[in-house]
Design an enzyme around this catalytic site. Structure first.
Site, PDB file in Angstrom:
ATOM      1  N   LYS A  24       0.846  -1.202   0.000  1.00  0.00           N
ATOM      2  CA  LYS A  24       0.000   0.000   0.000  1.00  0.00           C
ATOM      3  C   LYS A  24       0.884   1.256   0.000  1.00  0.00           C
ATOM      4  O   LYS A  24       2.080   1.195   0.294  1.00  0.00           O
ATOM      5  CB  LYS A  24      -0.916  -0.009   1.232  1.00  0.00           C
ATOM      6  CG  LYS A  24      -0.183   0.046   2.563  1.00  0.00           C
ATOM      7  CD  LYS A  24      -1.146   0.039   3.728  1.00  0.00           C
ATOM      8  CE  LYS A  24      -0.380   0.120   5.050  1.00  0.00           C
ATOM      9  NZ  LYS A  24      -1.285   0.251   6.201  1.00  0.00           N
TER      10      LYS A  24
ATOM     11  N   TYR B 284      14.423  30.676   6.357  1.00  0.00           N
ATOM     12  CA  TYR B 284      13.304  31.478   6.836  1.00  0.00           C
ATOM     13  C   TYR B 284      13.300  31.624   8.353  1.00  0.00           C
ATOM     14  O   TYR B 284      13.510  30.653   9.091  1.00  0.00           O
ATOM     15  CB  TYR B 284      11.978  30.848   6.407  1.00  0.00           C
ATOM     16  CG  TYR B 284      11.758  30.842   4.921  1.00  0.00           C
ATOM     17  CD1 TYR B 284      11.746  32.016   4.184  1.00  0.00           C
ATOM     18  CD2 TYR B 284      11.550  29.640   4.255  1.00  0.00           C
ATOM     19  CE1 TYR B 284      11.533  32.009   2.812  1.00  0.00           C
ATOM     20  CE2 TYR B 284      11.329  29.607   2.881  1.00  0.00           C
ATOM     21  CZ  TYR B 284      11.321  30.804   2.165  1.00  0.00           C
ATOM     22  OH  TYR B 284      11.112  30.771   0.811  1.00  0.00           O
TER      23      TYR B 284
ATOM     24  N   MET C 168      10.549  24.387   1.127  1.00  0.00           N
ATOM     25  CA  MET C 168       9.830  23.491   0.228  1.00  0.00           C
ATOM     26  C   MET C 168      10.756  22.686  -0.671  1.00  0.00           C
ATOM     27  O   MET C 168      10.508  21.502  -0.915  1.00  0.00           O
ATOM     28  CB  MET C 168       8.860  24.290  -0.645  1.00  0.00           C
ATOM     29  CG  MET C 168       8.000  23.431  -1.558  1.00  0.00           C
ATOM     30  SD  MET C 168       6.871  24.395  -2.587  1.00  0.00           S
ATOM     31  CE  MET C 168       5.759  25.049  -1.328  1.00  0.00           C
TER      32      MET C 168
ATOM     33  N   ARG D 153     -10.803   0.993  14.247  1.00  0.00           N
ATOM     34  CA  ARG D 153     -10.807   1.651  12.940  1.00  0.00           C
ATOM     35  C   ARG D 153     -11.776   0.869  12.046  1.00  0.00           C
ATOM     36  O   ARG D 153     -12.948   0.725  12.367  1.00  0.00           O
ATOM     37  CB  ARG D 153      -9.402   1.652  12.320  1.00  0.00           C
ATOM     38  CG  ARG D 153      -8.399   2.546  13.002  1.00  0.00           C
ATOM     39  CD  ARG D 153      -7.104   2.675  12.209  1.00  0.00           C
ATOM     40  NE  ARG D 153      -6.710   1.465  11.491  1.00  0.00           N
ATOM     41  CZ  ARG D 153      -5.499   1.266  10.957  1.00  0.00           C
ATOM     42  NH1 ARG D 153      -4.578   2.210  11.065  1.00  0.00           N
ATOM     43  NH2 ARG D 153      -5.211   0.149  10.324  1.00  0.00           N
TER      44      ARG D 153
END
Length: 397
Positions: free
Chosen positions: A44, A280, A328, A146
């Protein structure tokens, strides 16, 4: 060693090298832990970020007879004729929502997990128009909370499935569940869930269900709880050589080898004065004159921003740390005055043989788990497959 890149830019900026020989060896090691059970290779989330189809093929080469997926789309991709997965290898899918591609999955021969009557109703409607009976596995919620059918609703689900089986439109092929805390040794929920699973499977079998497989063992259970192996085991993260829990042991402790190595080429090396802000917010300010190296990977590539200031990188044989905010597309490491050439390899994580960090090191730096570290590496980072040939053929060492 053979190598297949998924992009022509694999050597230019960054790459995630996937060692399929390591994956095959991990599958063999895990099979030895559960010699009496069939092996489902869980692929998966694009094989936990490693590439679902190449990893599924490698797992089958090493003895897997089932492939496990979450979504129907994943299962259909594995079952596609072009995937190279043999037709006799079973494929299972367990995360369905209303309106899903039931008929397509049925006609592809996929084992479909059902957790509630609504799903069984949609599946049976599709099965009546399909060209073959559906293969259905009933999932029991034994305590995870779940997906899965609650014990109070289990008689209704089992009864409805048996009625559809008598109609000839489906076959109940499996009974299964999933652990909540198998990665926490001695947790009381483990024994409680195992007891509940035995009770729920016994109920179904007493009423006439004849499953091909019963299964509950995930990676930590395969490694440490032999009493949970039943007919089939479902290793996920362990197949990729990552320990499911540091409390249980390291990958090496279990004889497993991490399959993914993520590297990048330094995009820039420059000298800066002391007191220079970096990235930043200037959360890192150089303590003195130094050199900075620019690593061209960021959270857009799946590098966790939460590891800003802590994420480890091996450059020229030395551990460095992400200096300041991870952006990013890039982040900076303080090279302490060293001056490697642009293009020098920066190793974010790998097996650790060369002294490089591991995915677990990044997980600790980011306050998460190693599952997330490997799975989140984005498609912007080309996967490069090495050692694609199975054991005994060129390229498998």
């Amino acid at each position: 060693m053979t190598e297949t890149a998924t992009s022509r830019t694999a050597s230019l900026r960054a790459r995630a090298e996937i060692d399929l020989a390591a994956l095959r060896a991990n599958v063999r090691t895990l099979r030895e832990k559960a010699p009496g059970a069939a092996f489902m290779a869980v692929v998966k989330a694009d094989g936990y970020g490693h590439g679902a189809i190449p990893c599924a093929r490698a797992a089958v080469d090493a003895g897997a007879t089932w492939i496990g997926t979450a979504t129907p789309e994943e299962a259909l991709a594995v079952r596609d004729a072009e995937s190279g997965i043999p037709a006799d290898v079973r494929v299972m899918c367990w995360l369905w929502t209303p309106g899903g591609p039931w008929r397509e999955a049925i006609e592809a021969g996929i084992d479909i997990s059902v957790s509630g009557v609504w799903a069984l109703r949609e599946l049976t409607d599709a099965a009546r128009t399909a060209t073959r009976p559906a293969r259905v596995q009933l999932k029991a919620d034994t305590g995870l909370g779940r997906n899965g059918c609650q014990p109070a609703d289990w008689p209704e689900l089992v009864g409805a499935a048996l009625a559809a089986e008598r109609e000839g439109i489906l076959r109940v092929t499996g009974l299964w569940s999933h652990f909540a805390c198998a990665d926490e040794p001695g947790h009381p929920s483990i024994a409680a869930q195992l007891t509940r699973f035995r009770e729920m499977t016994a109920y179904a079998e007493e009423r006439g269900v004849r499953p091909e497989v019963r299964h509950i063992a995930n990676s930590p259970a395969v490694l440490t709880l032999p009493e949970t192996h039943f007919d089939l085991v479902r290793p996920g993260i362990a197949m990729y050589g990552v320990s499911p829990s540091p409390e249980l042991g390291t990958s090496a402790d279990f004889g497993l080898r991490p399959v993914m190595t993520v590297t990048a080429s330094l995009a820039l090396v420059k000298r800066v004065p002391g007191g220079h802000g970096v990235s930043y917010g200037h959360h890192y300010v150089t303590p003195g004159e130094t050199t900075l190296g620019l690593v061209p990977l960021g959270y857009g590539d799946g590098i966790p921003r939460h590891a800003s200031g802590t994420g480890p990188v091996l450059v020229d044989g030395k551990w460095r740390t992400a200096a300041g905010r991870i952006a990013m597309d890039q982040f900076v490491v303080d090279l302490g005055g060293d001056t490697p050439e642009p293009g020098t390899e920066a190793v974010l994580f790998g097996p650790g043989d060369r002294g490089e960090p591991t995915a677990e090191d990044w997980a600790q730096a980011a306050g998460t788990i190693a599952y997330e570290i490997v799975t989140r590496i984005s498609s912007r980072v080309p996967r490069v497959y090495v050692n694609e040939e199975p054991a005994g053929q060129p390229g498998d060492e």
